[in-house]
Structures are given as structure tokens and as C-alpha cells.
Enzyme design. Structure first.
Site, short mmCIF file in Angstrom:
data_model
loop_
_atom_site.label_atom_id
_atom_site.label_comp_id
_atom_site.label_asym_id
_atom_site.label_seq_id
_atom_site.Cartn_x
_atom_site.Cartn_y
_atom_site.Cartn_z
N ASP A 170 -5.39 -18.57 -20.59
CA ASP A 170 -4.70 -19.32 -19.53
C ASP A 170 -3.58 -20.13 -20.18
OD1 ASP A 170 -4.02 -20.40 -17.07
OD2 ASP A 170 -5.64 -21.88 -17.06
N LEU A 171 -2.77 -19.44 -20.98
CA LEU A 171 -1.84 -20.13 -21.87
C LEU A 171 -0.50 -20.39 -21.20
CD1 LEU A 171 -1.89 -21.28 -24.72
CD2 LEU A 171 -0.86 -19.15 -25.53
#
Length: 264
Positions: A170-171
Site C-alpha cells: 500500500d505504498l
């Protein structure tokens, strides 16, 4: 704790800065135990796993109703920090994973994700990420059919097969805290996945000095030909997540990415 300062809320969780009795500053995320205990346990597991090879906050406590992490003192990013982050991100990815998936339950924000392993990344991405969220997105039937057409092409357009990378999952830019001359990664949806997924997330909402990050990354670990054209493929899942969380305002971006995948 000696003191507590309110920082607001996020996804229904209460966020605070605290100071422990020994003087250490900490970040505290809390909520009702029946609603968040698995979320906090999964986040803690992901942080510890990523922390074996990357800069993340220390997990001080992971209880049924709260998560306590070491405080990250943020600073303004510069080109040198971006390049260092790119090299460190490549190193984290290269550390690898046992499989496409993870041995703990997955979450992105408050939404559960199935982390059961699959034999290949296209299968994992289709069956564990895109199709489950497509079923929750309440899109028009024509849109659903278009997404399903794109899913059917995953194996064809995914690029050369690579072993599972150790990815954040979830960068987006909000989960990259600039500190100590590089970046500290927070709020992971960590699992064994495709390294281009993290890079696609960094591009989705922008990141300071992203070109420097990507340049240093590629010097450390070159990417397969066609990786830029595959960015929309890796953005399908986060865009579906946003449709589920926030509604139709993200539908246009999602369907634009779907069309680009169909053109690969």
C-alpha cells in the site's frame, strides 16, 4: 504514558502521539477491540517482516484495541534522500518472500484481503486482489465486464515471471515518511507480491522526487522491459479499493487504467 496528544482520526481509528514513562515518543492507533484486533495484528506482522530488511517504526505493542509504534520524526525530502530510498526499496524487494501471499490475514485500510498463497503472481493478483474488490465495488455491469476482460489478460500482460518480492502493498506517498536521510515505511499491507506493484502505487498519487527514487532503484535492481507500460496494471487494485471506500469519484480513473491494460 506521561502525556498524550490527539492527532485526529483515520478510517475510524483514533490517532495520538504519546510519551512513554521512559521518555520515548510513540504513535498510538486505537479502536474498539472487536473491530480492529485483526487489523492491528496484521499491521504489526507486516511491519516486523518488512523491518527485517527496511526502515519501519518499531512495534512496541500490538494489543487487541491499540497499536503502539515508535515515533517517526519527519523531515523535508531531498534528492539524496530519494535516491537512498530507491536503493533501499530495491533491497527490500530483493529480500523476497516464501510465496505470493502471506501467513497472516491481509487488510488495506479497514478492508480485509485474502493473503492465501497462489502459485503465480497473475493468479494471486486476479483471485486475491482484483476480483474480490470488483465484487464489492458496485460498478455498472458494463464496467464489470471490462474489468473482467482485463483480468483475463493478466498472465499475458504481466511481463516476465519473477519470484515473489517482499512488498509493502500500500505504498502511496502518505505511507512514506521522510526521516533520517531516507524514508520510513508505515501502514503496510505487506505480502509476497510483484515489486512493480509498489512502484505503481508510488506513481498513483505522486511522490516527491519520484524520478530520483526510480532511477536509483533501477541502478540497484533493473526492471524488466515494459515496466512503465505495466503501471496501470498494478494500479487496478488500489483504484478498486478507492471505489469501494469512497464511491464513484474514482470510477473514471479505474476505467482509464482498465482501458490501458486492455491495450497492452
Amino acid at each position: 504514558m506521561r502525556s498524550v496528544r490527539e492527532l485526529g482520526t483515520s478510517h475510524g481509528w483514533r490517532l495520538r502521539q504519546g510519551v512513554l514513562d521512559d521518555g520515548r515518543p510513540v504513535f498510538v492507533k486505537s479502536g474498539p477491540a472487536d473491530a480492529v484486533s485483526e487489523v492491528f495484528a496484521a499491521e504489526a506482522a507486516g511491519l516486523r517482516w518488512l523491518g527485517e530488511v527496511a526502515a519501519v517504526p518499531e512495534v512496541i505493542e500490538a494489543g487487541p484495541d491499540r497499536l503502539v509504534l515508535s515515533w517517526v520524526e519527519e523531515e523535508r525530502p531531498g534528492p539524496a534522500a530519494a535516491e537512498r530510498f530507491g536503493r533501499e526499496l530495491a533491497g527490500m524487494h530483493r529480500a523476497g518472500a516464501a510465496a505470493f501471499g502471506a501467513p497472516w490475514p491481509g487488510f488495506i485500510a479497514e478492508l480485509p484481503m485474502d493473503n492465501r498463497p497462489c502459485g503465480s503472481w497473475p493468479e494471486f493478483y486476479a483471485e486475491r486482489r482484483v476480483l474480490p474488490f470488483l465484487r464489492e465495488a458496485r460498478l455498472p455491469a458494463a464496467d464489470v465486464a471490462e474489468v473482467e476482460r482485463a483480468v483475463a489478460r493478466f498472465a499475458e500482460v504481466a511481463g516476465p515471471a519473477e519470484p515473489p518480492s517482499r512488498i509493502h502493498g500500500d505504498l502511496w506517498s502518505g505511507n512514506v515518511l521522510w526521516s533520517g536521510g531516507s524514508a520510513v515505511l508505515v501502514d503496510p499491507a505487506a505480502h509476497g507480491g510483484h515489486r512493480e506493484t509498489d512502484l505503481g502505487m508510488l506513481a498513483l498519487f505522486g511522490l516527491p522526487h519520484l524520478d530520483r527514487v526510480l532511477g536509483a532503484y533501477r541502478e540497484e535492481w533493473p526492471l524488466a522491459d515494459g515496466w512503465r507500460e505495466r503501471v496501470p496494471l498494478h494500479q487496478l487494485h488500489p483504484l478498486l479499493v478507492h471505489v469501494v471506500l469512497y464511491g464513484g469519484s474514482y470510477r473514471g480513473s479505474l476505467m482509464a487504467a482498465v482501458r490501458r491494460v486492455l491495450e497492452l
